[in-house]
Write a protein that holds these residues in place. Structure first.
Motif, PDB file in Angstrom:
ATOM      1  N   THR A   5       0.812  -1.201   0.000  1.00 36.87           N
ATOM      2  CA  THR A   5       0.000   0.000   0.000  1.00 36.87           C
ATOM      3  C   THR A   5       0.847   1.253   0.000  1.00 36.87           C
ATOM      4  OG1 THR A   5      -0.120  -0.160   2.410  1.00 36.87           O
ATOM      5  CG2 THR A   5      -1.907  -1.138   1.162  1.00 36.87           C
ATOM      6  N   SER A   6       2.174   1.159   0.346  1.00 36.57           N
ATOM      7  CA  SER A   6       3.005   2.357   0.371  1.00 36.57           C
ATOM      8  C   SER A   6       3.369   2.822  -1.023  1.00 36.57           C
ATOM      9  CB  SER A   6       4.277   2.079   1.189  1.00 36.57           C
ATOM     10  OG  SER A   6       5.008   1.010   0.610  1.00 36.57           O
ATOM     11  N   ALA A  53      -8.807   4.919 -13.053  1.00 37.67           N
ATOM     12  CA  ALA A  53      -7.887   5.600 -12.145  1.00 37.67           C
ATOM     13  C   ALA A  53      -8.648   6.444 -11.126  1.00 37.67           C
ATOM     14  CB  ALA A  53      -6.917   6.472 -12.948  1.00 37.67           C
ATOM     15  N   LEU A  54      -9.686   7.122 -11.583  1.00 37.52           N
ATOM     16  CA  LEU A  54     -10.472   7.973 -10.685  1.00 37.52           C
ATOM     17  C   LEU A  54     -11.164   7.140  -9.614  1.00 37.52           C
ATOM     18  CD1 LEU A  54     -11.288  11.007 -10.436  1.00 37.52           C
ATOM     19  CD2 LEU A  54     -13.373  10.406 -11.661  1.00 37.52           C
ATOM     20  N   LEU A  55     -11.698   5.970  -9.989  1.00 40.20           N
ATOM     21  CA  LEU A  55     -12.373   5.107  -9.024  1.00 40.20           C
ATOM     22  C   LEU A  55     -11.401   4.573  -7.982  1.00 40.20           C
ATOM     23  CD1 LEU A  55     -14.725   3.143 -11.450  1.00 40.20           C
ATOM     24  CD2 LEU A  55     -15.370   4.954  -9.862  1.00 40.20           C
ATOM     25  N   GLY A  60      -9.131   6.626  -1.670  1.00 39.61           N
ATOM     26  CA  GLY A  60      -8.091   7.197  -0.824  1.00 39.61           C
ATOM     27  C   GLY A  60      -6.694   6.734  -1.150  1.00 39.61           C
ATOM     28  N   ARG A  61      -6.506   6.019  -2.253  1.00 34.87           N
ATOM     29  CA  ARG A  61      -5.187   5.533  -2.623  1.00 34.87           C
ATOM     30  C   ARG A  61      -4.403   6.591  -3.393  1.00 34.87           C
ATOM     31  NH1 ARG A  61      -3.756   0.130  -2.501  1.00 34.87           N
ATOM     32  NH2 ARG A  61      -5.348  -1.178  -1.544  1.00 34.87           N
ATOM     33  N   GLU A  62      -3.063   6.432  -3.337  1.00 28.51           N
ATOM     34  CA  GLU A  62      -2.222   7.213  -4.233  1.00 28.51           C
ATOM     35  C   GLU A  62      -2.254   6.541  -5.599  1.00 28.51           C
ATOM     36  OE1 GLU A  62       2.421   8.649  -4.944  1.00 28.51           O
ATOM     37  OE2 GLU A  62       1.904   7.382  -3.204  1.00 28.51           O
ATOM     38  N   VAL A  63      -2.687   7.283  -6.596  1.00 24.00           N
ATOM     39  CA  VAL A  63      -2.847   6.735  -7.935  1.00 24.00           C
ATOM     40  C   VAL A  63      -2.100   7.609  -8.929  1.00 24.00           C
ATOM     41  CG1 VAL A  63      -4.485   6.185  -9.788  1.00 24.00           C
ATOM     42  CG2 VAL A  63      -5.082   5.698  -7.403  1.00 24.00           C
ATOM     43  N   VAL A  64      -1.390   6.966  -9.847  1.00 19.46           N
ATOM     44  CA  VAL A  64      -0.737   7.664 -10.949  1.00 19.46           C
ATOM     45  C   VAL A  64      -1.316   7.114 -12.246  1.00 19.46           C
ATOM     46  CG1 VAL A  64       1.436   8.265 -12.073  1.00 19.46           C
ATOM     47  CG2 VAL A  64       1.376   7.893  -9.594  1.00 19.46           C
ATOM     48  N   ALA A 273      -2.752  -5.604  -4.924  1.00 18.48           N
ATOM     49  CA  ALA A 273      -1.689  -4.717  -4.444  1.00 18.48           C
ATOM     50  C   ALA A 273      -1.466  -4.893  -2.947  1.00 18.48           C
ATOM     51  CB  ALA A 273      -2.039  -3.265  -4.754  1.00 18.48           C
ATOM     52  N   ASP A 274      -2.527  -5.228  -2.224  1.00 17.81           N
ATOM     53  CA  ASP A 274      -2.439  -5.408  -0.778  1.00 17.81           C
ATOM     54  C   ASP A 274      -2.061  -6.834  -0.382  1.00 17.81           C
ATOM     55  OD1 ASP A 274      -3.108  -2.773  -0.416  1.00 17.81           O
ATOM     56  OD2 ASP A 274      -5.246  -3.174  -0.139  1.00 17.81           O
ATOM     57  N   GLY A 275      -1.729  -7.662  -1.373  1.00 20.82           N
ATOM     58  CA  GLY A 275      -1.291  -9.017  -1.080  1.00 20.82           C
ATOM     59  C   GLY A 275      -2.384 -10.054  -1.057  1.00 20.82           C
ATOM     60  N   GLY A 276      -3.595  -9.707  -1.490  1.00 20.53           N
ATOM     61  CA  GLY A 276      -4.694 -10.660  -1.511  1.00 20.53           C
ATOM     62  C   GLY A 276      -4.530 -11.707  -2.604  1.00 20.53           C
TER      63      GLY A 276
END
Length: 469
Positions: A5-6, A53-55, A60-64, A273-276
């Protein structure tokens, strides 16, 4: 392969400007048999990879967002819609920004106008794109067939990443194949069929069996961990090398499905991304897509952007017991309630609930909490936890809502519900009912209904114990 998540979630793909011209139609045009759309409101939103990307950023995530943008009026509008919520790493789009205009009346699309022929062509992508992909914790590739995913430099960067971070590829029939090492492909059923046919492979048939065979073919064809084929209202089926496919069913969500696939792909990427696991990610993606449709889908995103500047949408809250009671009373209806443990639901329970529902216009079931059941029935009860008992009850057509209470009797809850009719089984005949006084104080009445002889949870448990001992 792992994410975190970082590190930012990076979305790579083609961005479009979607515009809804929404109004009402009550008449036809006098000079042609076409509807007249009155009081139309323009609601713009990012489309394609921009919506995905907007969703993701709305959570609350950092998105590029890595994409190609033109310096034209639609391109500038897209930047204005996206930049308050996420980072954009863009290279040049050759030609005009693709723009899709839906003309809608009363919630239904009546026409669509497409403009803009822009495509991302090979050339320099710049250091911002390289840096963005280098920091990625997970990548969602949202391919809309406009060239970003076919750009040589972008594909090289994605191929280098694939061994270290999960890459989720949302394909397009006119788009590019996933890069080697891609984790999961997320086509819809039609896209899966067209992708297999593009290889001159004919997999005959329709339905889940044919879709699963197509998913397995694509997974083997491109060396993927899995292919998750979305099935609209049917959910999604994951083909990942296991003998049996994994099906994540969707909850009923009537409404405009526009953008549901982007919502599914974005949430799937977040979980990976969170390891699921893949199954966890696909299940979460289906739930998010269902909520997205319930909340109004892409049209709701546009409306909220216009009204509040926020892309975050909240699913419509399901009616709870208090909403149902208020609505029933406002319509002059009769509120019926009953209560009990309902541990191991059986035919006697079902018959009682069906009879109770016929006495009025809604049925609220008061359910003893786990501690309350233990105090009444002993340390071995309940067999089923309260959350599961409520879920089973609310699946019955006769039950409008179920409410858990912590007390030894439902009296405090009845004091709040104020039912017009309180129902108990006839096995309580002649016994004092502690709730009767409270029901009558609020103008209600207690009714005893026939109980199906020989059916009880205690008897079921005794029978089961005899079988298993």
């Amino acid at each position: 392969m792992s994410g975190g998540t970082s590190a930012p979630l990076v979305v790579v793909g083609d961005v479009l400007l979607d515009i809804d011209l929404a109004g009402q139609s009550r008449r036809l045009c006098p000079d042609a048999p076409v509807p007249v759309i009155e009081q139309a409101t323009e609601l713009p939103r990012p489309g394609g990879a921009g919506l995905a990307a907007l969703l993701a950023a709305a959570e609350g995530r950092e998105v590029v967002l890595v994409t190609a943008l033109a310096d034209d009026e639609p391109g500038r509008r897209l930047r204005a819609l996206l930049e308050p919520h996420l980072e954009i790493a863009a290279f040049a789009l050759r030609g005009g920004t693709p723009c899709k205009v839906r003309v809608r009346a009363g919630g239904q699309s009546v026409a669509r106008l497409d403009t803009g022929d822009g495509e991302a062509r090979d050339g320099l992508v710049g250091p911002r794109v390289t840096e963005a992909l280098g920091r990625a914790g997970a990548v969602l590739v949202s391919d809309y067939g406009r060239g970003v995913t076919g750009h040589a430099a972008v594909r090289t960067l994605l191929t280098e990443l694939a061994a270290d971070v999960p890459i989720i590829w949302d394909p397009h029939p006119r788009g590019e194949p996933p890069v080697p090492g891609t984790c999961v492909l997320t086509p819809n059923a039609d896209e899966a069929a067209r992708l297999t046919e593009r290889d001159d492979v004919r997999i005959e048939g329709t339905g889940l069996s044919a879709t699963t065979r197509r998913g397995r073919y694509l997974a083997e064809r491109w060396g993927l961990e899995g292919v998750a084929v979305t099935l609209g209202a049917g959910g999604a089926v994951l083909c990942n090398g296991a003998p049996e496919p994994f099906l994540a069913p969707a909850e009923a969500a009537p409404g405009d499905p526009c953008g549901a696939g982007d919502s599914f792909a974005a949430r799937t990427t977040e979980v990976l991304a969170d390891g699921g696991s893949l199954t966890e990610a696909i299940s979460a993606g289906v739930r998010r897509a269902s909520d997205f449709v319930k909340a109004g889908a892409a049209a709701a995103v546009a409306e909220r952007l216009a009204r509040t500047g926020s892309p975050r949408i909240v699913p419509e809250r399901s009616e709870n017991a208090w909403d149902i009671i208020e609505r029933t009373r406002a319509a002059g209806g009769t509120v019926v309630a009953t209560g009990g443990c309902f541990d191991l639901l059986h035919a006697g329970h079902v018959r009682l609930l069906e009879q109770a529902r016929r006495l009025g216009d809604c049925l609220i079931v008061c359910v003893n909490s786990d501690e309350s059941v233990r105090r009444r029935k002993g340390p071995g009860r309940p067999v089923t936890h309260s959350a599961d008992r409520v879920r089973v009850l609310q699946a019955l057509a006769a039950v409008d809502a179920a409410v858990v209470f912590e007390d030894d009797t439902p009296v405090p809850l009845i004091d709040r519900l104020r039912p017009d009719i309180w129902v108990k089984g006839a096995d309580y005949a002649g016994a004092p009912l502690p709730e009767a006084e409270t029901v009558r104080r609020h103008g209600g009445e207690v009714v005893l209904l026939p109980f199906l002889e020989g059916r009880s949870t205690t008897r079921l448990l005794a029978t089961t114990k005899g079988i298993t001992s």
